[in-house]
Design a protein around this motif. Structure first.
Motif, PDB file in Angstrom:
ATOM      1  N   ALA A  93       0.809  -1.218   0.000  1.00 22.60           N
ATOM      2  CA  ALA A  93       0.000   0.000   0.000  1.00 22.60           C
ATOM      3  C   ALA A  93       0.840   1.265   0.000  1.00 22.60           C
ATOM      4  CB  ALA A  93      -0.942  -0.003   1.200  1.00 22.60           C
ATOM      5  N   VAL A  94       1.928   1.289   0.786  1.00 22.12           N
ATOM      6  CA  VAL A  94       2.637   2.561   0.998  1.00 22.12           C
ATOM      7  C   VAL A  94       4.079   2.563   0.493  1.00 22.12           C
ATOM      8  CG1 VAL A  94       1.182   3.043   2.986  1.00 22.12           C
ATOM      9  CG2 VAL A  94       3.415   2.000   3.355  1.00 22.12           C
ATOM     10  N   TRP A  95       4.595   1.410   0.069  1.00 19.06           N
ATOM     11  CA  TRP A  95       5.979   1.379  -0.402  1.00 19.06           C
ATOM     12  C   TRP A  95       6.100   0.920  -1.857  1.00 19.06           C
ATOM     13  CZ3 TRP A  95      10.070   3.553   1.859  1.00 19.06           C
ATOM     14  CH2 TRP A  95      11.324   3.295   1.291  1.00 19.06           C
ATOM     15  N   SER A  96       5.407  -0.141  -2.210  1.00 16.90           N
ATOM     16  CA  SER A  96       5.526  -0.675  -3.576  1.00 16.90           C
ATOM     17  C   SER A  96       5.210   0.357  -4.654  1.00 16.90           C
ATOM     18  CB  SER A  96       4.631  -1.910  -3.738  1.00 16.90           C
ATOM     19  OG  SER A  96       5.061  -2.957  -2.899  1.00 16.90           O
ATOM     20  N   PRO A  97       4.216   1.255  -4.460  1.00 19.67           N
ATOM     21  CA  PRO A  97       3.969   2.274  -5.493  1.00 19.67           C
ATOM     22  C   PRO A  97       5.145   3.220  -5.727  1.00 19.67           C
ATOM     23  CG  PRO A  97       2.074   2.076  -4.030  1.00 19.67           C
ATOM     24  CD  PRO A  97       3.193   1.300  -3.393  1.00 19.67           C
ATOM     25  N   LEU A  98       6.087   3.269  -4.776  1.00 18.29           N
ATOM     26  CA  LEU A  98       7.240   4.163  -4.915  1.00 18.29           C
ATOM     27  C   LEU A  98       8.419   3.494  -5.606  1.00 18.29           C
ATOM     28  CD1 LEU A  98       7.264   5.647  -1.282  1.00 18.29           C
ATOM     29  CD2 LEU A  98       5.850   6.322  -3.234  1.00 18.29           C
ATOM     30  N   GLU A  99       8.363   2.183  -5.752  1.00 18.58           N
ATOM     31  CA  GLU A  99       9.506   1.432  -6.265  1.00 18.58           C
ATOM     32  C   GLU A  99      10.061   1.957  -7.593  1.00 18.58           C
ATOM     33  OE1 GLU A  99      11.498  -0.619  -5.087  1.00 18.58           O
ATOM     34  OE2 GLU A  99      10.547  -1.461  -3.320  1.00 18.58           O
TER      35      GLU A  99
END
Length: 205
Positions: A93-99
């Motif tokens: 939810a909060v980290w993978s979209p930033l990868e």
């Protein structure tokens, strides 16, 4: 950002290359007569702005965080599978979209907001055997002002201080495995950095 933008970017330019800052925001999004909590993340690097990512409704994120916290507080009752699934859900939810914007990162400063202050980002799971802390060092900031104080710091330490197998004077059992671990780490880094390590009741080495 609660400090002048030029100050933030000046501080960023003084950070080592490859250092990223992930600044989370919990905010109220208003449209016509309705309002909802949402999360977004701003990614910055030593050369400035990288990306702004909408992480979606705050209700969804907060619900996942609360489940994650509940399982971590009672891991035996929840079981390893549920703990992993809850941790993985928060990561997605909060980290993978930033990868897509974290390529080449050597260290990351995290500024959590809202319920994300309850999350240990270092322990978030990318898969069943991989944690974020294994990829790069993670540091926490409470506000962007912390970043400016960090950049203005003139003195920096060199070397490593290692502590292992502390002597609790009989109040707690000895941690022999920790003693061997700190000795192995000391031997691995001795040639590269000045170090001092403490092992049990032995004097510093």
């Amino acid at each position: 950002v609660d400090v002048p933008a030029d100050s933030v970017y000046s501080a960023l330019r003084r950070l080592p290359p490859g250092t990223l800052v992930v600044d989370y925001y919990a905010f109220s999004f208003t449209r016509r007569d309705t309002s909802e909590l949402r999360y977004l993340a701003v990614v910055l690097c030593d050369t400035g702005f990288v990306a702004c990512v909408d992480l979606g409704p705050g209700e969804t994120v907060d619900r996942q965080v609360h489940k994650y916290r509940a399982y971590l507080e009672n891991p035996r009752e929840a079981g390893a599978k549920l703990v992993y699934e809850a941790t993985r859900a928060v990561c997605e939810a909060v980290w993978s979209p930033l990868e897509p914007f974290l390529s080449g990162a050597r260290a990351v400063f995290i500024c959590p907001d809202g319920e994300l202050n309850l999350v240990s980002f270092a322990g978030l799971c990318e898969d069943e055997s991989s944690f974020l802390i294994e990829r790069f060092p993670l540091h926490y900031l409470s506000t962007p002002r912390d970043l400016i104080r960090h950049a203005r710091s003139e003195s920096t330490g060199k070397g490593i201080v290692l502590l292992g197998n502390p002597d609790y004077g009989g109040a707690l059992p000895a941690l022999e495995h920790a003693g061997r671990e700190v000795t192995n780490v000391a031997e691995a880094w001795r040639a590269a950095l000045p170090l001092k390590y403490f092992h049990g009741t032995h004097p510093p080495r």
